[in-house]
Design a protein around this motif. Sequence first.
Motif, PDB file in Angstrom:
ATOM      1  N   ALA A   1       0.846  -1.197   0.000  1.00 31.27           N
ATOM      2  CA  ALA A   1       0.000   0.000   0.000  1.00 31.27           C
ATOM      3  C   ALA A   1       0.879   1.244   0.000  1.00 31.27           C
ATOM      4  N   VAL A   2       0.531   2.238  -0.830  1.00 34.84           N
ATOM      5  CA  VAL A   2       1.253   3.498  -0.894  1.00 34.84           C
ATOM      6  C   VAL A   2       0.241   4.639  -0.839  1.00 34.84           C
ATOM      7  N   THR A   3       0.733   5.787  -0.434  1.00 34.29           N
ATOM      8  CA  THR A   3      -0.091   6.996  -0.405  1.00 34.29           C
ATOM      9  C   THR A   3       0.321   7.893  -1.567  1.00 34.29           C
ATOM     10  N   VAL A   4      -0.656   8.399  -2.305  1.00 35.07           N
ATOM     11  CA  VAL A   4      -0.384   9.193  -3.489  1.00 35.07           C
ATOM     12  C   VAL A   4      -1.084  10.545  -3.374  1.00 35.07           C
ATOM     13  N   VAL A   5      -0.591  11.472  -4.186  1.00 40.32           N
ATOM     14  CA  VAL A   5      -1.216  12.785  -4.334  1.00 40.32           C
ATOM     15  C   VAL A   5      -1.492  13.000  -5.814  1.00 40.32           C
ATOM     16  N   SER A   6      -2.737  13.327  -6.135  1.00 41.24           N
ATOM     17  CA  SER A   6      -3.093  13.631  -7.520  1.00 41.24           C
ATOM     18  C   SER A   6      -2.729  15.083  -7.798  1.00 41.24           C
ATOM     19  N   VAL A   7      -1.711  15.283  -8.631  1.00 37.90           N
ATOM     20  CA  VAL A   7      -1.233  16.638  -8.881  1.00 37.90           C
ATOM     21  C   VAL A   7      -2.201  17.379  -9.786  1.00 37.90           C
ATOM     22  N   ARG A   8      -2.222  18.702  -9.633  1.00 37.73           N
ATOM     23  CA  ARG A   8      -3.099  19.531 -10.462  1.00 37.73           C
ATOM     24  C   ARG A   8      -2.358  20.812 -10.838  1.00 37.73           C
ATOM     25  N   ALA A   9      -2.779  21.392 -11.930  1.00 37.52           N
ATOM     26  CA  ALA A   9      -2.176  22.649 -12.391  1.00 37.52           C
ATOM     27  C   ALA A   9      -2.789  23.810 -11.634  1.00 37.52           C
ATOM     28  N   GLU A  10      -1.918  24.729 -11.160  1.00 36.82           N
ATOM     29  CA  GLU A  10      -2.382  25.900 -10.428  1.00 36.82           C
ATOM     30  C   GLU A  10      -1.407  27.050 -10.661  1.00 36.82           C
ATOM     31  N   PRO A  11      -1.895  28.286 -10.517  1.00 40.20           N
ATOM     32  CA  PRO A  11      -0.988  29.430 -10.728  1.00 40.20           C
ATOM     33  C   PRO A  11       0.032  29.551  -9.598  1.00 40.20           C
ATOM     34  N   VAL A  12       1.288  29.718  -9.949  1.00 36.45           N
ATOM     35  CA  VAL A  12       2.378  29.832  -8.979  1.00 36.45           C
ATOM     36  C   VAL A  12       3.296  30.969  -9.421  1.00 36.45           C
ATOM     37  N   PRO A  13       3.665  31.877  -8.512  1.00 36.94           N
ATOM     38  CA  PRO A  13       4.611  32.934  -8.899  1.00 36.94           C
ATOM     39  C   PRO A  13       5.955  32.334  -9.308  1.00 36.94           C
ATOM     40  N   GLN A  14       6.486  32.820 -10.420  1.00 41.45           N
ATOM     41  CA  GLN A  14       7.789  32.368 -10.911  1.00 41.45           C
ATOM     42  C   GLN A  14       8.852  33.305 -10.338  1.00 41.45           C
ATOM     43  N   THR A  15       9.618  32.810  -9.399  1.00 41.69           N
ATOM     44  CA  THR A  15      10.649  33.628  -8.766  1.00 41.69           C
ATOM     45  C   THR A  15      12.026  33.107  -9.128  1.00 41.69           C
ATOM     46  N   MET A  16      13.015  33.995  -8.993  1.00 43.93           N
ATOM     47  CA  MET A  16      14.397  33.629  -9.265  1.00 43.93           C
ATOM     48  C   MET A  16      15.279  34.251  -8.197  1.00 43.93           C
ATOM     49  N   GLU A  17      16.209  33.459  -7.676  1.00 46.76           N
ATOM     50  CA  GLU A  17      17.116  33.933  -6.640  1.00 46.76           C
ATOM     51  C   GLU A  17      18.471  34.218  -7.268  1.00 46.76           C
ATOM     52  N   LEU A  18      18.900  35.465  -7.185  1.00 49.13           N
ATOM     53  CA  LEU A  18      20.117  35.904  -7.852  1.00 49.13           C
ATOM     54  C   LEU A  18      21.093  36.489  -6.829  1.00 49.13           C
ATOM     55  N   PRO A  19      22.387  36.250  -7.021  1.00 47.36           N
ATOM     56  CA  PRO A  19      23.384  36.821  -6.100  1.00 47.36           C
ATOM     57  C   PRO A  19      23.634  38.288  -6.401  1.00 47.36           C
ATOM     58  N   GLY A  20      24.022  39.022  -5.374  1.00 43.71           N
ATOM     59  CA  GLY A  20      24.312  40.433  -5.582  1.00 43.71           C
ATOM     60  C   GLY A  20      24.995  41.042  -4.370  1.00 43.71           C
ATOM     61  N   ARG A  21      25.244  42.340  -4.460  1.00 41.53           N
ATOM     62  CA  ARG A  21      25.867  43.090  -3.363  1.00 41.53           C
ATOM     63  C   ARG A  21      25.165  44.431  -3.213  1.00 41.53           C
ATOM     64  N   THR A  22      25.207  44.924  -1.990  1.00 38.87           N
ATOM     65  CA  THR A  22      24.606  46.213  -1.698  1.00 38.87           C
ATOM     66  C   THR A  22      25.554  47.340  -2.117  1.00 38.87           C
ATOM     67  N   ALA A  23      24.951  48.476  -2.454  1.00 35.13           N
ATOM     68  CA  ALA A  23      25.720  49.655  -2.863  1.00 35.13           C
ATOM     69  C   ALA A  23      25.008  50.890  -2.327  1.00 35.13           C
ATOM     70  N   PRO A  24      25.766  51.927  -1.959  1.00 46.18           N
ATOM     71  CA  PRO A  24      25.124  53.134  -1.412  1.00 46.18           C
ATOM     72  C   PRO A  24      24.243  53.821  -2.446  1.00 46.18           C
ATOM     73  N   TYR A  25      23.173  54.436  -1.962  1.00 45.68           N
ATOM     74  CA  TYR A  25      22.252  55.157  -2.843  1.00 45.68           C
ATOM     75  C   TYR A  25      22.939  56.404  -3.410  1.00 45.68           C
ATOM     76  N   LEU A  26      23.680  57.111  -2.565  1.00 45.13           N
ATOM     77  CA  LEU A  26      24.514  58.241  -2.984  1.00 45.13           C
ATOM     78  C   LEU A  26      25.865  58.109  -2.300  1.00 45.13           C
ATOM     79  N   ILE A  27      26.921  58.575  -2.959  1.00 50.74           N
ATOM     80  CA  ILE A  27      28.253  58.528  -2.374  1.00 50.74           C
ATOM     81  C   ILE A  27      29.010  59.789  -2.783  1.00 50.74           C
ATOM     82  N   ALA A  28      29.691  60.403  -1.816  1.00 51.48           N
ATOM     83  CA  ALA A  28      30.459  61.621  -2.073  1.00 51.48           C
ATOM     84  C   ALA A  28      31.812  61.502  -1.391  1.00 51.48           C
ATOM     85  N   GLU A  29      32.878  61.626  -2.182  1.00 52.41           N
ATOM     86  CA  GLU A  29      34.230  61.629  -1.642  1.00 52.41           C
ATOM     87  C   GLU A  29      34.681  63.079  -1.463  1.00 52.41           C
TER      88      GLU A  29
END
Length: 399
Positions: A42-70
């Motif tokens: 005996a096994v337990t199953v799930v009947s999959v169905r199509a549903e709307p899902v947000p398509q997200t992407m995880e990307l690498p990055g770095r923070t930078a100042p909004y303004l900079i003055a030397e």
Amino acid sequence: MHNNPNRFFYPLITGLAGAFVLGACSNGNSQQAAGGPPPAPAVTVVSVRAEPVPQTMELPGRTAPYLIAELRPQVGGIVKQRMFAEGSEVKQGQVLYQIDPATYQAAYDSAKANLARAEANVQAARLKAERYAQLVGIEAVSKQANDDAAAELKQAQAEVASAKAAVDKAKIDLDFTRVTSPIAGRIGRSAVTPGALVTANQAAALATVQKLDPIYVDVTQSSAELLKMRRDLAEGRLQRVGGDAVPVKLVLEDGSLYGSQGKLEFSEITVDQGTGSVTLRAVFPNPKGELLPGMYVRARLAQGVNSDAILVPHGALSRDARGNATVMVVNGESKVESRIVTAAQSHGEAWVVTDGLAAGERVIVEGLQKVRPGAAVQAQEAGAAGAPAPAEAAAAAAK
């Protein structure tokens, strides 16, 4: 003739052995007839169905100042005073350094005196020119003398203009002895102390002021992924969300989620030839100063909505020897099939499968250790009486 005592035991031993063999055969035949083939697991199953899902992407990055003055000095001299605390917040226009103004004050006073002398000369030249203009009418003076008087007036007026410019220049230099902040923000460490000699437009900055609220996050995305996303949007596989303001969430270095949500500001118009990637810039509020310039972060961008996504619990998906994502499916004949799928991303407690499964198919989520491809099983839907709920089934399959 001697009597052999063993002759009396041979018939007895032979009879007992035969009875034992007959009994064993009889028991084996009866067990085989009663048992039959083992039942299907005996096994337990799930009947999959199509549903709307947000398509997200995880990307690498770095923070930078909004303004900079030397901060760099516009005039040379000795620093008399530093007028801020390192690491503090400064306001726009706040005086940060005072350079010795003595020589510049003297130059300013001299320029003002030259202006006063030039203005006095103009007054005398004007009176002479007006007098000669009247006398030339009655031929009391020659025309040449009248022309010379008019030219002297114009020359005196030009000298006044030059003197005013010299005063303005001296005033600017005097003001530059007070080094002010061009922006509001947080100032870093000072590169000089009182008594240091600085020069105009030197290469080394005295200090740096950065505005950190809001703050930029620069992330990179491969040009291939960007093209695929645009193609999916154009062909209808993805639906655009959020209008022009694309929401962005931030994952910090320790894995925690940043409390405030940002938005995508712009996408670079050129592709980096060395990496084949495009730079995206997002802006985040940073009222508490939690984000500092140069921090490594990961940005999650909502790039659209997949209206026909199929979700599979994490525990139902495994990897084969080649690294392919696979799931076990119960077909219409109640037999197990191993299916290679494409798991695009994780969404909550499930994988978003974009290829390899169709809506309505039954995926095994509990009892995977008891089955193999081609075996017959007894499938029970998750959440039915006697079967675990989908979340419980996924947790059990993950163990």
